[in-house]
Design a protein around this motif. Structure first.
Motif, PDB file in Angstrom:
ATOM      1  N   ILE A   1       0.839  -1.208   0.000  1.00 44.31           N
ATOM      2  CA  ILE A   1       0.000   0.000   0.000  1.00 44.31           C
ATOM      3  C   ILE A   1       0.868   1.250   0.000  1.00 44.31           C
ATOM      4  O   ILE A   1       0.631   2.215  -0.750  1.00 44.31           O
ATOM      5  CB  ILE A   1      -0.936  -0.020   1.223  1.00 44.31           C
ATOM      6  N   ILE A   2       1.908   1.262   0.846  1.00 42.93           N
ATOM      7  CA  ILE A   2       2.784   2.439   0.943  1.00 42.93           C
ATOM      8  C   ILE A   2       3.512   2.685  -0.373  1.00 42.93           C
ATOM      9  O   ILE A   2       3.638   3.832  -0.839  1.00 42.93           O
ATOM     10  CB  ILE A   2       3.788   2.261   2.098  1.00 42.93           C
ATOM     11  N   ILE A   3       3.991   1.604  -1.006  1.00 49.45           N
ATOM     12  CA  ILE A   3       4.725   1.756  -2.269  1.00 49.45           C
ATOM     13  C   ILE A   3       3.819   2.319  -3.360  1.00 49.45           C
ATOM     14  O   ILE A   3       4.237   3.157  -4.173  1.00 49.45           O
ATOM     15  CB  ILE A   3       5.318   0.393  -2.684  1.00 49.45           C
ATOM     16  N   VAL A   4       2.562   1.899  -3.412  1.00 49.24           N
ATOM     17  CA  VAL A   4       1.618   2.433  -4.402  1.00 49.24           C
ATOM     18  C   VAL A   4       1.411   3.930  -4.205  1.00 49.24           C
ATOM     19  O   VAL A   4       1.428   4.721  -5.166  1.00 49.24           O
ATOM     20  CB  VAL A   4       0.283   1.678  -4.317  1.00 49.24           C
ATOM     21  N   LEU A   5       1.213   4.357  -2.955  1.00 48.82           N
ATOM     22  CA  LEU A   5       1.032   5.788  -2.676  1.00 48.82           C
ATOM     23  C   LEU A   5       2.268   6.583  -3.076  1.00 48.82           C
ATOM     24  O   LEU A   5       2.162   7.685  -3.642  1.00 48.82           O
ATOM     25  CB  LEU A   5       0.709   5.987  -1.193  1.00 48.82           C
ATOM     26  N   ILE A   6       3.458   6.039  -2.794  1.00 47.99           N
ATOM     27  CA  ILE A   6       4.701   6.723  -3.171  1.00 47.99           C
ATOM     28  C   ILE A   6       4.791   6.864  -4.685  1.00 47.99           C
ATOM     29  O   ILE A   6       5.140   7.929  -5.218  1.00 47.99           O
ATOM     30  CB  ILE A   6       5.914   5.946  -2.617  1.00 47.99           C
ATOM     31  N   ASN A   7       4.466   5.774  -5.407  1.00 51.10           N
ATOM     32  CA  ASN A   7       4.539   5.826  -6.872  1.00 51.10           C
ATOM     33  C   ASN A   7       3.600   6.876  -7.448  1.00 51.10           C
ATOM     34  O   ASN A   7       3.952   7.604  -8.387  1.00 51.10           O
ATOM     35  CB  ASN A   7       4.213   4.459  -7.460  1.00 51.10           C
ATOM     36  N   ILE A   8       2.367   6.965  -6.903  1.00 47.64           N
ATOM     37  CA  ILE A   8       1.394   7.926  -7.443  1.00 47.64           C
ATOM     38  C   ILE A   8       1.811   9.362  -7.129  1.00 47.64           C
ATOM     39  O   ILE A   8       1.868  10.231  -8.012  1.00 47.64           O
ATOM     40  CB  ILE A   8      -0.004   7.637  -6.875  1.00 47.64           C
ATOM     41  N   ILE A   9       2.129   9.622  -5.860  1.00 46.81           N
ATOM     42  CA  ILE A   9       2.439  11.000  -5.449  1.00 46.81           C
ATOM     43  C   ILE A   9       3.719  11.497  -6.134  1.00 46.81           C
ATOM     44  O   ILE A   9       3.732  12.545  -6.804  1.00 46.81           O
ATOM     45  CB  ILE A   9       2.577  11.078  -3.921  1.00 46.81           C
ATOM     46  N   PHE A  10       4.814  10.722  -5.993  1.00 49.65           N
ATOM     47  CA  PHE A  10       6.074  11.184  -6.566  1.00 49.65           C
ATOM     48  C   PHE A  10       6.079  11.044  -8.086  1.00 49.65           C
ATOM     49  O   PHE A  10       6.820  11.764  -8.771  1.00 49.65           O
ATOM     50  CB  PHE A  10       7.243  10.403  -5.956  1.00 49.65           C
ATOM     51  N   GLY A  11       5.272  10.128  -8.630  1.00 50.31           N
ATOM     52  CA  GLY A  11       5.160  10.033 -10.084  1.00 50.31           C
ATOM     53  C   GLY A  11       4.552  11.289 -10.676  1.00 50.31           C
ATOM     54  O   GLY A  11       5.007  11.798 -11.711  1.00 50.31           O
ATOM     55  N   LEU A  12       3.465  11.790 -10.027  1.00 48.41           N
ATOM     56  CA  LEU A  12       2.855  13.041 -10.496  1.00 48.41           C
ATOM     57  C   LEU A  12       3.842  14.199 -10.415  1.00 48.41           C
ATOM     58  O   LEU A  12       3.946  15.023 -11.336  1.00 48.41           O
ATOM     59  CB  LEU A  12       1.599  13.342  -9.670  1.00 48.41           C
ATOM     60  N   ILE A  13       4.592  14.254  -9.308  1.00 47.99           N
ATOM     61  CA  ILE A  13       5.557  15.351  -9.141  1.00 47.99           C
ATOM     62  C   ILE A  13       6.649  15.260 -10.199  1.00 47.99           C
ATOM     63  O   ILE A  13       6.991  16.256 -10.869  1.00 47.99           O
ATOM     64  CB  ILE A  13       6.165  15.311  -7.729  1.00 47.99           C
ATOM     65  N   ILE A  14       7.223  14.079 -10.394  1.00 47.66           N
ATOM     66  CA  ILE A  14       8.307  13.913 -11.369  1.00 47.66           C
ATOM     67  C   ILE A  14       7.787  14.158 -12.786  1.00 47.66           C
ATOM     68  O   ILE A  14       8.463  14.781 -13.625  1.00 47.66           O
ATOM     69  CB  ILE A  14       8.910  12.496 -11.249  1.00 47.66           C
ATOM     70  N   GLY A  15       6.565  13.654 -13.089  1.00 48.98           N
ATOM     71  CA  GLY A  15       6.012  13.834 -14.438  1.00 48.98           C
ATOM     72  C   GLY A  15       5.805  15.295 -14.787  1.00 48.98           C
ATOM     73  O   GLY A  15       6.114  15.729 -15.907  1.00 48.98           O
ATOM     74  N   MET A  16       5.260  16.070 -13.835  1.00 52.20           N
ATOM     75  CA  MET A  16       4.960  17.474 -14.142  1.00 52.20           C
ATOM     76  C   MET A  16       6.183  18.373 -14.002  1.00 52.20           C
ATOM     77  O   MET A  16       6.351  19.326 -14.756  1.00 52.20           O
ATOM     78  CB  MET A  16       3.836  17.962 -13.215  1.00 52.20           C
ATOM     79  N   VAL A  17       7.084  18.067 -13.045  1.00 54.40           N
ATOM     80  CA  VAL A  17       8.214  18.964 -12.792  1.00 54.40           C
ATOM     81  C   VAL A  17       9.411  18.618 -13.667  1.00 54.40           C
ATOM     82  O   VAL A  17      10.021  19.498 -14.299  1.00 54.40           O
ATOM     83  CB  VAL A  17       8.613  18.913 -11.303  1.00 54.40           C
TER      84      VAL A  17
END
Length: 677
Positions: free
Chosen positions: A192-208
């Motif tokens: 569960i924690i790894i999924v949340l990390i992937n979504i949150i930091f994925g959005l940040i890395i994708g947009m930034v």
């Protein structure tokens, strides 16, 4: 090193590498498919095991597979966040589940995680805790059951040892499963924690960093995150299910599929009721056509099952005859008939309640206590006493066999008590005159109404189980030396070697073989000398075996070394030891007639002198017995064993001691002398 051992070592090294070194997408896809395959194999094996110990490596396997899955999560997370790619397998799973709607795909994934974490993993963890606790609590009862079966002769020593090892392994397994279930729970939380990390930091890395729009970042990273979560949670779900199957199954006779179908479909009439219920549901707005088809299939299944169960199983008589004939002709069947139990206790059918626990019989427990008592008193482990009923005996008769030979017998009246009092002759106490079987004392079988009156009159009143257990104890003591063979001696030596390795090495195999040591120990047991103090006996053998290999003489040296033990055996409460001494004339006569040969020394005395010595000793022993004293003959060390050899056939219960076998502080009182004119 074998290929299987090497493969496991390489797998562990690969897991460590995955945690540190980035892996290409194609390799991640291969490893993900391997992970799913391993999880599938594990759940299939768990469904086909009949008992937990057949899959005893499961707790360790859970740890390795969990670590492998987490290492895959780390590798795929690194690839998703750094390259927005995690291989074709992850991308395919994500695209298939999302189906063009990232939010729906994420909801499906969350539901899957909740099912795994809250339902399967939680339940498996709880069952593992309860199974471990119950397994540990049940160990004493299982051990006692094994001891009871062993003493009843239902199983052999080897089978008892195997069952004890199995009980210990089961307890260890359930304890390990209790700990392994925590790995499964932790893996679900980490997913569960790894999924949340992937979504949150994925959005940040994708947009930034990758200059994606919010919608593009959601599509890319949500697809990869859901795909990664699925390829991780599907094996986790399989492993969790396998854990639940293993810990919820007791020992069975078949695999899970056989048991489920066999037990679920064992009542055909209930299937007819289920078919009728489904058909009635079709009368509601529910689809009538669909419910009718299902009800028809259920009714047909119930009919076939009922027809199958009503057909009698006709055994193949010809095949059974051939099987019995081949068993009778097989050499193993004949060889098994040669086995002989060291100790057997047989009884008539009226004495069955003695051994039947359902009728309150405690003979099995008493024999366990007898074996423990004799181990403490004599220092040897008495073999298992095989207990069986024998219709050839009289209903109230029993007999005891040592190595196939009857050595004692007696009769019991279960609804009576045995009243003993040698010096009391009360005619008011009515009963059946008899003799106490262990010591031959005059006694009476009395009924329960006369019990209190007999006790007030000075009788010693004993119940039948105590009578027979006392008889068994005394007979086994008398024949203990015949029960000590080379195999039993080897077991005693091995036990001594655990604490005294140097002492044992100095005695055996040189200068004494196991057979020589067995003869020395049997000689001591024959005269009722305990061999529990093996270290002192072996110290003596180590000192004197280099000078002589005469086991008779070595036994005499061992007796002298055990002087403190022998003194306590015959002297009680610092009282004077009343003995019968041997005159110097008799001692000189015996010493002069000792013949020395290559095979040992023996007494060569003329028959007339032998009869005179035995006659005079018998008279002196009777005088001492009338005074209610233990008959002890005291002589010099040089002739002790020869004098014992002379009288043991006629006076087996008389103890013959030498001066060196008593402590110097003992107060010795001579009450008779063996002398001839």
């Amino acid at each position: 090193m074998k290929a299987r051992d090497l493969s496991v070592l390489l797998a562990v090294i690969l897991i460590i590498i995955m945690l540190v070194i980035p892996l290409p997408g194609w390799l991640l896809s291969v490893l993900i498919l391997i992970n799913i395959t391993l999880a599938l194999i594990v759940i299939l094996v768990s469904m086909n095991t009949q008992e937990a110990l057949q899959f005893s490596v499961f707790p360790t396997l859970i740890l390795l597979l969990t670590l492998f899955r987490l290492a895959l999560n780390v590798s795929t997370t690194r690839s998703i966040l750094s390259e927005a790619d995690a291989g074709g397998v992850v991308d395919t799973f994500g695209t298939f589940v999302i189906g063009g709607n990232p939010l729906v795909g994420f909801v499906v994934f969350i539901i899957l995680v909740i099912i795994n974490f809250l339902v399967i993993t939680k339940g498996s963890e709880r069952v593992s805790e309860v199974a471990a606790r119950f397994s540990l609590d049940a160990m004493p009862g299982k051990q006692m059951s094994i001891d009871a079966d062993l003493n009843a002769g239902l199983i052999s020593e080897t089978q008892a040892r195997e069952r004890r090892e199995k009980v210990e392994r089961e307890a260890d397994f359930h304890g390990s499963m209790d700990g392994a279930s925590k790995f499964v729970k932790g893996d679900a939380i980490a997913g569960i924690i790894i999924v949340l990390i992937n979504i949150i930091f994925g959005l940040i890395i994708g947009m930034v960093q990758l200059d994606m729009s919010f919608q593009e970042s959601i599509n890319v990273f949500m697809r990869l995150t859901v795909g990664d979560g699925l390829v991780s949670q599907i094996p986790a779900l399989l492993i969790s299910t396998a854990t639940g199957i293993v810990v919820t199954r007791a020992t069975s006779e078949g695999n899970l599929g056989t048991e489920v179908t066999g037990q679920l479909l064992q009542y055909p009439k209930l299937i007819f009721i289920a078919a009728g219920t489904i058909f009635l549901l079709g009368l509601t707005p529910i689809n009538f056509f669909l419910t009718t088809i299902i009800a028809g299939l259920l009714a047909l299944s119930g009919y076939l099952l009922q027809r199958q169960s009503s057909e009698p199983d006709i055994p193949d008589i010809e095949e059974e005859d051939q099987t019995e004939s081949s068993q009778m002709k097989s050499p193993e069947n004949v060889v098994n008939l040669l086995n002989m139990d060291p100790v057997e206790f047989e009884f008539g059918y009226a004495l069955i309640p003695l051994a039947d626990t359902n009728q309150g019989g405690d003979l099995l427990d008493r024999i366990i206590m007898i074996r423990r008592q004799l181990a403490i008193e004599l220092g040897i482990v008495i073999p298992v006493v095989r207990i069986r009923d024998n219709i050839q005996l009289n209903p109230n008769e029993y007999r005891l066999k040592i190595k196939g030979n009857e050595v004692a017998a007696g009769e019991l009246l279960l609804d009576h008590y045995l009243a003993m009092a040698p010096d009391i002759d009360d005619d008011q106490i009515e009963g059946i005159d008899t003799k106490e079987p262990a010591f031959g004392l005059p006694a009476k079988w009395i009924n329960e109404e006369s019990k209190d009156e007999a006790e007030l009159s000075g009788y010693t009143v004993v119940d039948p189980p105590s009578v027979v257990s006392t008889h068994i104890t005394e007979v086994i003591k008398q024949y203990a030396h015949t029960l000590l063979g080379r195999e039993e001696t080897k077991q005693l030596i091995d036990h001594l070697k655990e604490n005294y390795p140097i002492l044992v090495e100095e005695v055996t195999p040189e200068p004494l073989a196991i057979g020589d040591i067995q003869k020395v120990l049997a000689k001591l047991l024959k005269e009722n000398i305990s061999i529990r103090n093996l270290p002192i006996i072996f110290e003596t053998l180590a000192d004197f075996a280099k000078m002589t290999n005469d086991t008779e003489l070595l036994a005499e040296y061992a007796r002298q070394a055990l002087s403190s033990q022998i003194t306590k055996q015959f002297v009680h409460d610092d009282m004077a030891l009343k003995v019968i001494t041997v005159s110097g004339k008799v001692e000189k006569m015996i010493a002069e007639n000792i013949q020395q040969t290559e095979h040992g020394n023996y007494l060569s005395l003329d028959p007339e002198s032998q009869q005179n010595i035995i006659k005079i000793m018998h008279e002196e022993v009777e005088k001492l017995t009338l005074q209610e004293e233990t008959a002890v003959v005291l002589c010099s060390p040089a002739i002790r064993m020869y004098l014992k050899q002379l009288v043991e056939r006629f006076l087996p219960q008389v103890a013959v001691l030498s001066y060196n076998e008593l402590e110097p502080t003992v107060n010795v009182q001579s009450v008779g002398v063996v002398n001839i004119a």
